[in-house]
Enzyme design. Structure first.
Site, mmCIF file in Angstrom:
data_model
loop_
_atom_site.group_PDB
_atom_site.id
_atom_site.type_symbol
_atom_site.label_atom_id
_atom_site.label_comp_id
_atom_site.label_asym_id
_atom_site.label_seq_id
_atom_site.Cartn_x
_atom_site.Cartn_y
_atom_site.Cartn_z
ATOM 1 N N GLU A 87 0.826 -1.218 0.000
ATOM 2 C CA GLU A 87 0.000 0.000 0.000
ATOM 3 C C GLU A 87 0.857 1.264 0.000
ATOM 4 O O GLU A 87 0.364 2.350 0.324
ATOM 5 C CB GLU A 87 -0.964 0.006 1.195
ATOM 6 C CG GLU A 87 -1.865 -1.197 1.330
ATOM 7 C CD GLU A 87 -2.900 -1.339 0.206
ATOM 8 O OE1 GLU A 87 -2.906 -0.493 -0.710
ATOM 9 O OE2 GLU A 87 -3.678 -2.311 0.235
ATOM 10 N N HIS A 134 -2.926 2.243 8.322
ATOM 11 C CA HIS A 134 -3.972 1.406 7.716
ATOM 12 C C HIS A 134 -4.178 0.182 8.607
ATOM 13 O O HIS A 134 -3.217 -0.541 8.900
ATOM 14 C CB HIS A 134 -3.547 0.976 6.307
ATOM 15 C CG HIS A 134 -4.421 -0.079 5.704
ATOM 16 N ND1 HIS A 134 -5.786 0.057 5.570
ATOM 17 C CD2 HIS A 134 -4.121 -1.307 5.191
ATOM 18 C CE1 HIS A 134 -6.289 -1.032 4.994
ATOM 19 N NE2 HIS A 134 -5.307 -1.870 4.769
ATOM 20 N N HIS A 158 -7.091 -3.165 9.747
ATOM 21 C CA HIS A 158 -8.272 -3.964 9.400
ATOM 22 C C HIS A 158 -9.185 -4.015 10.621
ATOM 23 O O HIS A 158 -9.262 -5.017 11.329
ATOM 24 C CB HIS A 158 -7.840 -5.363 8.952
ATOM 25 C CG HIS A 158 -7.101 -5.381 7.655
ATOM 26 N ND1 HIS A 158 -6.619 -6.540 7.077
ATOM 27 C CD2 HIS A 158 -6.762 -4.379 6.809
ATOM 28 C CE1 HIS A 158 -6.011 -6.243 5.915
ATOM 29 N NE2 HIS A 158 -6.081 -4.933 5.747
ATOM 30 N N GLU A 212 -17.773 11.951 22.358
ATOM 31 C CA GLU A 212 -16.446 12.489 22.037
ATOM 32 C C GLU A 212 -16.160 12.483 20.528
ATOM 33 O O GLU A 212 -15.283 13.199 20.052
ATOM 34 C CB GLU A 212 -15.353 11.691 22.754
ATOM 35 C CG GLU A 212 -15.248 10.266 22.256
ATOM 36 C CD GLU A 212 -13.991 9.536 22.733
ATOM 37 O OE1 GLU A 212 -14.079 8.326 22.935
ATOM 38 O OE2 GLU A 212 -12.947 10.171 22.887
ATOM 39 N N HIS A 226 -12.841 -3.788 3.799
ATOM 40 C CA HIS A 226 -11.396 -3.955 3.917
ATOM 41 C C HIS A 226 -10.824 -3.365 5.214
ATOM 42 O O HIS A 226 -10.167 -4.075 5.965
ATOM 43 C CB HIS A 226 -10.706 -3.321 2.692
ATOM 44 C CG HIS A 226 -9.236 -3.538 2.631
ATOM 45 N ND1 HIS A 226 -8.541 -3.745 1.462
ATOM 46 C CD2 HIS A 226 -8.293 -3.565 3.603
ATOM 47 C CE1 HIS A 226 -7.260 -3.910 1.718
ATOM 48 N NE2 HIS A 226 -7.086 -3.799 3.011
HETATM 49 P P1 13P Z 1 1.097 -5.488 3.092
HETATM 50 O O1 13P Z 1 1.510 -6.748 3.834
HETATM 51 O O2 13P Z 1 1.693 -5.437 1.709
HETATM 52 O O3 13P Z 1 1.375 -4.254 3.914
HETATM 53 O O4 13P Z 1 -0.471 -5.560 2.852
HETATM 54 C C1 13P Z 1 -1.356 -5.689 3.918
HETATM 55 C C2 13P Z 1 -2.653 -5.014 3.676
HETATM 56 O O5 13P Z 1 -3.368 -4.720 4.606
HETATM 57 C C3 13P Z 1 -3.049 -4.673 2.281
HETATM 58 O O6 13P Z 1 -4.152 -3.824 2.243
HETATM 59 ZN ZN ZN Z 2 -5.333 -3.899 4.100
#
Ligand code: 13P
Ligand code: ZN
Length: 274
Positions: free
Chosen positions: A115, A139, A141, A169, A210
């Site tokens: 990413e 980023h 999940h 908040e 995602h």
């Molecule tokens: P990477 O292992 O390449 O960082 O990818 C993980 C991910 O969350 C892709 O969206």
């Molecule tokens: Zn991801």
């Protein structure tokens, strides 16, 4: 100074581990990057062993010659704390912002996160919008936010309002709201362009089915932002699981009153009548 002893590196490692402990980083899920300050680069430069230049896959001219600390592609957040030199790397961008090279880390091979285009395009947008203050792109999940992308309309104003309503908040922590990117193939330039476009307006972008991207000035603020949004999503998931209708909630006028006392600007576009 040994690179791993530097405070900014320790802060990066701690944040990665905090995310792992929250359950947001199954397997290699998620990635983290930090735009390193010039004085921090100088303090660890003796550790650098530059590798070959590689294409970023997009162009970020405003980030020319900047250095970033970034997680490796396919690397597990749970391993960052025990073997950081294998899991993360420091990269340098060239004078055009089109290529990068690893200057430290990933000692057993590999490359920065897949990413990287999204991270760098977000960094470029947020650096310009914040006058250089924003330095962290994260980023993750995040389970509950992902779950909500299956049941709420994928609209900025719906996600913003519903998340605001779940915890008082929230409008204070993310007064600009959150953006939503529809499902797209991850890892490339297209999703990077779509995300960085939203980052002109927001500090948070949700990737449908995602995860989430968050931007902030330092590790505390950026982790705290991710944590606050995801906590709010968890409350919403719990609420919807009990019953689909709210018996009572925070009203548009309540938000306006809050905005006055907490001195935040809450855009009227999110305070619509339902
Ligand atoms: P990477 O292992 O390449 O960082 O990818 C993980 C991910 O969350 C892709 O969206
Ligand atoms: Zn991801």
């Amino acid at each position: 100074m040994k690179l791993l002893d530097a405070e900014f590196v320790q802060g990066f490692i701690r944040m990665a581990n905090d995310g792992w402990e929250q359950g947001w980083h199954e397997r290699n899920g998620g990635n983290l990057s930090y735009r390193v300050k010039p004085e921090e680069v100088t303090s660890v430069k003796e550790n650098f062993e530059p590798k070959d230049w590689q294409p970023i896959g997009t162009s970020v001219p405003k980030l020319a010659n900047e250095y970033f600390l970034v997680t490796g592609s396919g690397k597990y957040f749970r391993n960052v704390i025990i073997k950081p030199e294998d899991s993360i790397c420091m990269i340098e961008l060239d004078e055009k912002g089109e290529n990068y090279r690893i200057v430290w880390g990933l000692v057993n091979g590999g490359r920065p996160t897949s990413e990287l285009p999204s991270h760098l395009m977000n960094h470029e947008v947020k650096m310009l919008a914040s006058g250089g203050a924003h330095r962290v792109i994260y980023h993750a999940h995040t389970t509950n936010v992902i779950a909500l992308t299956f049941v709420l309309p994928l609209e900025d104003k719906v996600f913003t309002r519903e998340l605001w309503e779940m915890a008082t908040e929230c409008p204070v922590v993310f007064p600009d709201g959150v953006g939503v990117v529809p499902w797209m193939v991850p890892g490339g330039r297209d999703i990077a362009v779509a995300t960085s476009e939203l980052m002109k307006k927001y500090d948070v972008a949700i990737w449908a089915h995602h995860g989430m991207f968050a931007s902030g000035e330092d590790f505390d603020l950026t982790f705290g932002l991710m944590h606050t949004v995801e906590k709010s999503a968890e409350i919403l998931v719990k609420m919807l699981s009990m019953q689909p209708q709210k018996r009572q909630t925070i009203s548009p006028q309540n938000f306006r009153d809050l905005a006055v006392d907490f001195k935040v600007n809450l855009p009227e576009e999110f305070l619509y009548e339902k």
